[in-house]
Scaffold this motif. Structure first.
Motif, PDB file in Angstrom:
ATOM      1  N   VAL A  10      86.578 151.324  23.954  1.00 60.37           N
ATOM      2  CA  VAL A  10      85.419 151.936  22.874  1.00 60.37           C
ATOM      3  C   VAL A  10      85.278 150.953  21.962  1.00 60.37           C
ATOM      4  N   LEU A  11      84.025 150.401  21.536  1.00 62.81           N
ATOM      5  CA  LEU A  11      83.740 149.348  20.526  1.00 62.81           C
ATOM      6  C   LEU A  11      82.557 149.619  19.541  1.00 62.81           C
ATOM      7  N   PRO A  12      82.987 149.111  18.424  1.00 63.83           N
ATOM      8  CA  PRO A  12      81.688 149.530  17.529  1.00 63.83           C
ATOM      9  C   PRO A  12      80.312 148.985  17.828  1.00 63.83           C
ATOM     10  N   CYS A  13      80.355 147.722  18.553  1.00 66.44           N
ATOM     11  CA  CYS A  13      79.095 147.138  19.309  1.00 66.44           C
ATOM     12  C   CYS A  13      79.575 146.327  20.399  1.00 66.44           C
ATOM     13  N   PRO A  14      78.571 145.992  21.144  1.00 71.19           N
ATOM     14  CA  PRO A  14      78.837 145.269  22.546  1.00 71.19           C
ATOM     15  C   PRO A  14      79.547 143.940  22.402  1.00 71.19           C
ATOM     16  N   ALA A  15      79.536 143.275  21.085  1.00 69.80           N
ATOM     17  CA  ALA A  15      80.187 142.081  21.272  1.00 69.80           C
ATOM     18  C   ALA A  15      81.792 142.098  20.535  1.00 69.80           C
ATOM     19  N   ALA A  16      81.859 143.336  19.900  1.00 74.13           N
ATOM     20  CA  ALA A  16      83.261 143.570  19.087  1.00 74.13           C
ATOM     21  C   ALA A  16      84.438 143.001  19.951  1.00 74.13           C
ATOM     22  N   ARG A  17      84.469 143.102  21.049  1.00 72.43           N
ATOM     23  CA  ARG A  17      85.761 142.895  21.697  1.00 72.43           C
ATOM     24  C   ARG A  17      86.179 141.338  21.604  1.00 72.43           C
ATOM     25  N   SER A  18      85.278 140.761  21.279  1.00 68.31           N
ATOM     26  CA  SER A  18      85.385 139.205  20.824  1.00 68.31           C
ATOM     27  C   SER A  18      86.305 138.873  19.763  1.00 68.31           C
ATOM     28  N   ILE A  19      86.636 139.859  19.026  1.00 64.93           N
ATOM     29  CA  ILE A  19      87.219 140.071  17.788  1.00 64.93           C
ATOM     30  C   ILE A  19      88.743 140.330  18.133  1.00 64.93           C
ATOM     31  N   ASP A  20      89.489 139.343  18.593  1.00 60.13           N
ATOM     32  CA  ASP A  20      90.711 139.634  19.345  1.00 60.13           C
ATOM     33  C   ASP A  20      92.009 139.876  18.378  1.00 60.13           C
ATOM     34  N   CYS A  66      77.081 139.736  10.397  1.00 58.02           N
ATOM     35  CA  CYS A  66      77.587 140.209  12.051  1.00 58.02           C
ATOM     36  C   CYS A  66      79.062 139.761  11.579  1.00 58.02           C
ATOM     37  N   ARG A  67      79.975 140.760  12.052  1.00 60.73           N
ATOM     38  CA  ARG A  67      81.325 140.516  12.017  1.00 60.73           C
ATOM     39  C   ARG A  67      81.871 139.583  13.287  1.00 60.73           C
ATOM     40  N   CYS A  68      81.293 139.862  14.280  1.00 56.75           N
ATOM     41  CA  CYS A  68      81.527 139.101  15.500  1.00 56.75           C
ATOM     42  C   CYS A  68      81.202 137.544  15.363  1.00 56.75           C
ATOM     43  N   GLN A  69      79.895 137.525  14.551  1.00 55.50           N
ATOM     44  CA  GLN A  69      79.675 136.017  14.526  1.00 55.50           C
ATOM     45  C   GLN A  69      80.312 135.406  13.644  1.00 55.50           C
ATOM     46  N   ALA A  70      80.819 136.057  12.443  1.00 57.68           N
ATOM     47  CA  ALA A  70      81.855 135.442  11.610  1.00 57.68           C
ATOM     48  C   ALA A  70      83.077 135.065  12.301  1.00 57.68           C
ATOM     49  N   ARG A  93      85.165 136.946   6.966  1.00 59.27           N
ATOM     50  CA  ARG A  93      84.367 136.018   6.122  1.00 59.27           C
ATOM     51  C   ARG A  93      82.920 136.329   5.998  1.00 59.27           C
ATOM     52  N   ALA A  94      82.333 135.984   5.186  1.00 66.43           N
ATOM     53  CA  ALA A  94      80.482 135.831   5.075  1.00 66.43           C
ATOM     54  C   ALA A  94      80.221 135.225   6.398  1.00 66.43           C
ATOM     55  N   ASP A  95      79.179 136.108   7.093  1.00 65.11           N
ATOM     56  CA  ASP A  95      78.465 135.426   8.215  1.00 65.11           C
ATOM     57  C   ASP A  95      77.945 133.941   7.774  1.00 65.11           C
ATOM     58  N   PRO A  96      78.231 132.938   8.661  1.00 62.72           N
ATOM     59  CA  PRO A  96      77.886 131.739   8.346  1.00 62.72           C
ATOM     60  C   PRO A  96      76.250 131.255   8.434  1.00 62.72           C
ATOM     61  N   VAL A  97      75.736 132.293   9.144  1.00 65.79           N
ATOM     62  CA  VAL A  97      74.117 132.025   9.048  1.00 65.79           C
ATOM     63  C   VAL A  97      73.552 132.079   7.560  1.00 65.79           C
ATOM     64  N   CYS A  98      74.398 132.836   6.675  1.00 70.16           N
ATOM     65  CA  CYS A  98      74.021 132.927   5.337  1.00 70.16           C
ATOM     66  C   CYS A  98      74.202 131.652   4.549  1.00 70.16           C
ATOM     67  N   LYS A 132      71.387 139.711   9.107  1.00 69.86           N
ATOM     68  CA  LYS A 132      70.816 140.741   9.278  1.00 69.86           C
ATOM     69  C   LYS A 132      72.071 141.819   8.929  1.00 69.86           C
ATOM     70  N   PRO A 133      71.603 143.038   8.494  1.00 73.95           N
ATOM     71  CA  PRO A 133      72.640 144.015   8.520  1.00 73.95           C
ATOM     72  C   PRO A 133      73.038 144.346  10.051  1.00 73.95           C
ATOM     73  N   CYS A 134      74.002 143.637  10.538  1.00 73.64           N
ATOM     74  CA  CYS A 134      74.286 143.873  11.821  1.00 73.64           C
ATOM     75  C   CYS A 134      74.564 145.397  12.226  1.00 73.64           C
ATOM     76  N   MET A 135      74.017 146.009  13.390  1.00 75.06           N
ATOM     77  CA  MET A 135      74.400 147.120  13.676  1.00 75.06           C
ATOM     78  C   MET A 135      73.952 148.344  12.630  1.00 75.06           C
ATOM     79  N   GLY A 136      73.371 147.798  11.577  1.00 79.45           N
ATOM     80  CA  GLY A 136      73.052 148.881  10.243  1.00 79.45           C
ATOM     81  C   GLY A 136      74.451 149.116   9.583  1.00 79.45           C
ATOM     82  N   GLY A 137      75.646 148.093  10.125  1.00 80.44           N
ATOM     83  CA  GLY A 137      77.001 148.266   9.224  1.00 80.44           C
ATOM     84  C   GLY A 137      77.874 148.528  10.719  1.00 80.44           C
TER      85      GLY A 137
END
Lengths: 367, 89
Positions: A251-261, A309-313, A322-327, A232-237
């Protein structure tokens, strides 16, 4: 690159929550620190000046903050469209009416299942009956109700009963959202992930319901990224339309973004919100397409899904570029599919003070 | 089945909020998960959709405002589309 102002702010007022849902997308390491009322009011005001039109008050459970009324009042004075995203635990008629009077615009209420015993098992406590009362309180206060149900292995066989239950609550919209796997849900992904046959059966049920209810109530069905061939186009980008402020002010671009440490996120108060949105390295990290690797870089869908999704990648490969591995075009896709082979197992319920030793590392190893 | 202009009394969807966006200098209709950008005509129509006026009355008011221009077909199409999209009910 010119940066357009954001449209929506998700304010995670707290990580405290009376429920323990294993599908929660909050981070596994929940924050005990919370901004003061004044700091939240300032964050909301800065967001409004920056161009935000919609405010989602969420958590955790936003109702546990006794300054919720003051923040709703503040947001209404700024002209923001304010939605409360809640479990409903503790929402009686008096409080719903007060929030409506202060200018709350809508309420999104979560349900776990139609059967009370199953619903309470998923929530990790007795809550279902109180939620039905909360839905009544929302409607009695004249507020539009959006019923949101996260679907997974434990409740996907009961979609029809769930929708029937929601219909008795006079909702404006029913959202059937298959679990996305961030935070606690990622930790529990093998226990939550449905069989393909189970998902296909539920999709047919949804399709029949949609036809039956057409023109009466809006019914939304969101597939899990894990069930799609293309991301999906996660968060529309990344950092394009919305931003999130975590309970402690990050302050985060999305609720999960903090996982990208590998990224450093500023806190509200460190810097002006407008600077964080426009200038900060974390917000600019995955804007546009310059950061992309192959196969995204030369893919004809790169402007459609932004590589997913960057967080998923990051969660799955350890590298957010990297490309979201669901692709199915991702070089990590085969390893990702293998990593889901052993479904089922034990659920880990969301709790504050969870040991950090269980923080997941990259879930699939690359060749 | 579309109802007759003298029967239909359109009004904004529950919880919809009509306002001006000062940052982008544009009129918007806000809904739980949506921001709809409006042109001046769209705003003028939606402002009149209060659930008491009929579609025929709305058209009459707009025709007077726009010095007699025939607006009925355009307004009816806008209201119909708005109802389909969940902006109006």
């Amino acid at each position: 690159m010119s940066v357009e102002p954001p449209l929506a702010l998700t304010a995670e007022l707290t990580h405290r929550c009376p429920l323990h849902c294993p599908y929660c997308s909050n981070p596994v390491e929940l924050s005990a620190d919370e901004l003061t009322t004044e700091a939240w009011a300032d964050a909301i005001e800065q967001a409004s000046r920056l161009g935000v039109l919609q405010l989602h008050l969420t958590g955790g459970e936003p109702l546990v903050r006794d300054d919720l009324e003051a923040l709703v009042d503040h947001a209404a004075r700024l002209g923001l469209y304010t939605q409360l995203v809640t479990s409903g635990v503790g929402l009686d008629e008096r409080r719903a009416l007060r929030l409506a009077e202060l200018g709350l615009n809508s309420v999104q209420l979560s349900f776990q299942a139609a059967d009370p015993a199953l619903a309470d098992r998923i929530a990790g406590r007795k809550a279902h009956t109180g939620k039905l009362a909360a839905a009544g309180a929302v409607r009695a206060a004249g507020l539009p109700l959006i019923a949101n149900v996260v679907l997974h292995r434990l409740n996907l066989d009961h979609v029809e009963a769930i929708v029937e239950l929601c219909l008795t609550l006079d909702p404006q919209r029913i959202e059937l959202a298959n679990a996305q796997f961030h935070g606690w849900a990622f930790l529990n992904r093998l226990a939550l992930l449905p069989d393909r046959e189970q998902l296909d059966r539920a999709a047919v049920t949804y399709d029949n319901l949609r036809r039956r209810l057409s023109g009466t109530v809006e019914l939304a069905w969101v597939l899990s990224d894990y069930a799609e061939r293309r991301p999906k186009p996660c968060m529309g980008g990344w950092a394009r339309y919305a931003l999130t402020v975590a309970p402690d002010g990050a302050v985060l671009p999305c609720p999960a973004a903090r996982s990208i440490d590998t990224l450093t996120f500023h806190s509200i108060g460190d810097r002006p919100l407008a600077w964080i949105w426009r200038e900060s390295a974390a917000f600019n990290a995955y804007r546009g397409g310059g950061w992309m690797l192959e196969p995204c870089r030369s893919c004809d869908r790169r402007a459609v899904d932004h590589g997913g999704c960057r967080c998923q990648a990051f969660a799955l490969t350890g590298d957010a570029r990297r490309a979201d591995p669901v692709c199915s075009l991702s070089p990590d896709h085969a390893a990702f599919v293998r990593s889901l082979g052993d479904q089922g197992g034990r659920l880990r319920y969301r709790r504050l003070g969870h040991s950090s030793s269980s923080k997941p590392s990259a879930a699939i190893s690359r060749p | 089945m579309p109802r007759r202009p003298d029967e239909l009394r359109p009004r904004l969807a529950d919880g919809a909020l009509l306002r001006h966006d000062d940052v982008r200098d544009v009129d918007v209709l806000l809904l739980p998960e949506r921001v709809v950008t409006l042109n001046p005509t769209g705003r003028a129509i939606l402002q009149l959709c209060d659930g008491s006026r009929t579609l025929a009355e709305i058209c009459e008011l707009l025709e007077r405002r726009y010095s007699g221009a025939a607006v009925t077909a355009d307004v009816a199409a806008f209201v119909d589309a708005g109802t389909q999209n969940g902006l109006l009910r």
